[in-house]
Design an enzyme around this catalytic site. Structure first.
Site, short mmCIF file in Angstrom:
data_model
loop_
_atom_site.label_atom_id
_atom_site.label_comp_id
_atom_site.label_asym_id
_atom_site.label_seq_id
_atom_site.Cartn_x
_atom_site.Cartn_y
_atom_site.Cartn_z
CE1 TYR A 90 -4.81 -1.96 4.89
CE2 TYR A 90 -3.79 0.42 4.55
CZ TYR A 90 -4.12 -0.95 4.07
OH TYR A 90 -4.31 -1.20 2.63
CB SER A 111 -0.88 0.15 1.13
OG SER A 111 -1.64 1.34 1.39
#
Length: 683
Positions: free
Chosen positions: A573, A560
């Site tokens: 996350y 990500s």
């Protein structure tokens, strides 16, 4: 080709082909052909013209369509007998068939066209039933044919398919008006009739009569007595575990010359054959019917150790046998090749037999590998029938070579379309039932890869696999990436289904968006268990399997932008994504010596079609940024340099770019797919 969909001869032919092709007892996949003759109006002269519709080259009877038929003028086809240059030049006649075609379109005429056209019968079937080939490959096949059928079926000695064989069969029919068909030595059967119904009835009568004859006259144990306990089938769970362990090794060996996909079967007839005393002798004789050995090679590789032998010992022995097989195949090629023989296509086995475990078959794709296994099962059935009433006596090795390296067969191979970029590759994608993972699975499948669709959501994974084309293209596995045993089982499924795995995508994940003080230890552990720990476990199992294959491979992490960009309310996350990003670097450094490349993709703002955003993450992030959830994709797009929204398909495109063949010297790379976020530029 003029429209003939309403012609009764075509309707009857397709109905008959589908009936015969639907039952594997009648003929094997893509084996045999059928024809019908009839009158139609010539669009040029307006006069009646006698035509023949016949299954074209490469088609399958069970799925035959009108487009798969070649349509020829009978007068022109039969006129070729006057210019036939003789058996030494009969291959030239295949090109001459093109000058006999009626209209445009349709399939290319096959080598068996003469067999159908020269016969004075309105309907003709040429089939490869196991029972018929058993008689055709028996040492005293001619005598047995008479005993089985009386004078209703006539024996035709072995001759390579072609124009001369068509002339031979036509002469036999003319000399034996009472006959309804022939047994072709070393090959199969041909039957005929005045109507389609009569032709089908004669074909089925020949097949069933041969089956009954073999059962009635045959010895109960044609493959000999059982060998010791070590050659009997292992218990199912143990058998499948060993198959999963051996499949990657065998796939690597079978891919020495050209990357192959594998197929495993442990059906009863295969296991029984390998448990019997005569299996080494019979396997060494090879297959006989041309359709068989064109797909299986002339003979299989057979392990000569019991099923109870230690796995390491089995692997070492298989490597020795593989080296010997390659030497023997090269010698076979050298013995029979001439100046105009096509180059050797590869010396690796297409079939590997492992007593107590089963059969591994290999091909350029899953369907080819599966069909090769089906053909060898046909060969086992043929051996059983021939040995039951006589002695199995396949055609001479030199004849097999003539067909395997036939110029016409080589021309057929050259007409095939070029392989797709990922042909022969086997991909396993985690989290593939939705969102980014589903898009990746679709793209890899579209580019030619076989795909293992791995996801916690079993029914959804099964639906994706079915969408991709079913078992020959994709298989589903239900797997929680936090569970080691489930991951091991997923890779074992890949090994049994396709032979291994060489493109693994770590995509499974969840997203918990909370401020630091609201993030619990359970949140932290769950986030890390699924993505950091899960990716580690998947990569470890992938590396173990890839190293066994010795074919290199690709591991791709869907990380990500958050792996390098610090945003609010995202501690669990983003920290996990940073962990994944560094796993890429660490594994690239460690696995490079094995030819395994490890790269990453850093997406951002993938809202539409994303399973994570649909599961609540979208609402949480929209609240953080103060926008409506349905406008979150637009919000992300506007904060990028390109002002473009990122979709799952864009992430899939990056995975393909990394694995599709052009970036062969790239490892340890992270590719941003975020439409341009300057704060996430890699430094």
């Amino acid at each position: 080709m003029p429209s003939s969909s309403r012609h009764p001869a075509v309707v009857a032919l397709l109905d008959r082909a589908h009936t015969l092709g639907a039952d594997p007892r009648n003929t094997n996949y893509a084996g045999g052909n059928a024809s019908a003759k009839g009158s139609a109006t010539d669009p040029v002269t307006g006069q009646p013209a006698e035509l023949m519709w016949v299954k074209g080259s490469g088609g399958d009877l069970g799925t035959l369509t009108e487009d798969g038929l070649a349509v020829l003028r009978l007068d022109r086809l039969r006129a070729l007998t006057a210019t036939y240059p003789g058996v030494e030049r009969e291959d030239e006649m295949v090109g001459a068939f093109d000058h006999c075609l009626h209209g445009k379109g349709g399939a290319a005429p096959s080598i068996d066209t003469a067999m159908h056209g020269l016969l004075d019968a309105a309907h003709v079937d040429h089939l490869h039933p196991d029972s018929g080939i058993a008689l055709a490959c028996a040492a005293d096949g001619e005598k047995l044919t008479g005993e089985c059928f009386g004078d209703s079926v006539v024996w035709v000695p072995w001759r390579r398919p072609g124009f001369q064989l068509g002339l031979d069969i036509a002469a036999v029919k003319d000399a034996n008006p009472q006959a309804v068909g022939v047994v072709l030595g070393g090959h199969g059967i041909t039957a005929w009739g005045d109507t389609s119904e009569e032709c089908e009835r004669n074909s089925l009568w020949m097949i069933r009569t041969a089956e009954e004859f073999l059962a009635r006259r045959g010895t109960p144990e044609p493959f000999g007595p059982l060998l010791g306990d070590g050659y009997r089938p292992l218990p199912e769970a143990e058998r499948r575990e060993r198959a999963a362990a051996l499949a990657p090794v065998l796939r690597g060996l079978a891919s020495t010359d050209l990357r192959q996909v594998g197929h495993f079967t442990d059906t009863g007839p295969v296991l029984d054959f390998l448990s019997r005393a005569e299996h080494p002798r019979l396997a060494a004789l090879g297959t006989s019917c041309p359709d068989h050995f064109l797909r299986t090679k002339v003979r299989p590789l057979v392990l000569d150790l019991p099923a109870t032998a230690p796995l390491d010992e089995v692997v070492d022995r298989l490597r020795e046998l593989h080296a010997a097989y390659r030497e023997e195949y090269a010698a076979y090629y050298t013995r029979h090749a001439t100046a105009d023989t096509p180059p050797m296509r590869g010396a690796d086995p297409g079939i590997v037999l492992v007593p107590g475990v089963g059969m591994f078959s290999f091909g350029k794709d899953k369907q080819t590998a599966r069909v090769a296994g089906e053909f060898y099962l046909n060969a086992i059935n043929v051996m059983r029938g021939a040995e039951a009433v006589s002695t199995y006596a396949p055609i001479e090795e030199s004849e097999k070579f003539r067909i395997e390296y036939w110029a016409l067969e080589e021309a057929k191979l050259r007409r095939m379309p070029p392989p797709k970029p990922l042909a022969g590759r086997i991909a396993l994608v985690t989290g593939a039932a939705s969102g980014i993972g589903k898009a990746i699975a679709r793209r890899l499948s579209a580019e030619g890869a076989c795909v293992v669709v791995a996801d916690r959501a079993g029914p959804e994974a099964a639906a994706v696999a079915e969408e991709l084309g079913g078992p020959d293209k994709a298989v589903p596995v239900t797997v929680d990436v936090t569970e080691e045993q489930q991951i091991e089982a997923a890779f074992a499924t890949a090994a049994r289904a396709f032979g291994g795995a060489d493109l693994v995508v770590n995509n499974a994940g969840i997203s918990l968006s909370k401020p630091l003080l609201e993030t619990t230890a359970a949140d932290w552990d769950l986030q890390h268990d699924i993505m950091a720990r899960g990716s580690f476990l998947v990569s470890r199992e992938a590396a173990r399997l890839m190293r066994a294959q010795e074919l290199g491979g690709d591991i791709v992490y869907i990380a990500s932008k958050n792996a390098v960009f610090a945003g609010p309310h995202n501690i669990a996350y983003s920290a996990t994504k940073a962990d994944q990003a560094h796993q890429v670097r660490l594994l690239a450094a460690e696995l490079g010596e094995h030819g395994i490349r490890v790269n990453g993709v850093n997406p951002d703002g993938v809202v539409r079609g994303s399973g994570i955003f649909a599961g609540g993450w979208g609402a949480q992030r929209a609240a953080v940024y103060g926008v409506e959830e349905e406008k979150l994709g637009e919000f992300y797009a506007q904060r990028t340099l390109l002002k473009r929204e990122v979709l799952p398909e864009h992430v899939a495109a990056a995975v393909f770019a990394l694995t599709g063949g052009d970036l062969t010297h790239t490892t340890g790379l992270h590719v941003p797919v975020d439409a341009g976020v300057a704060a996430a530029f890699l430094r």
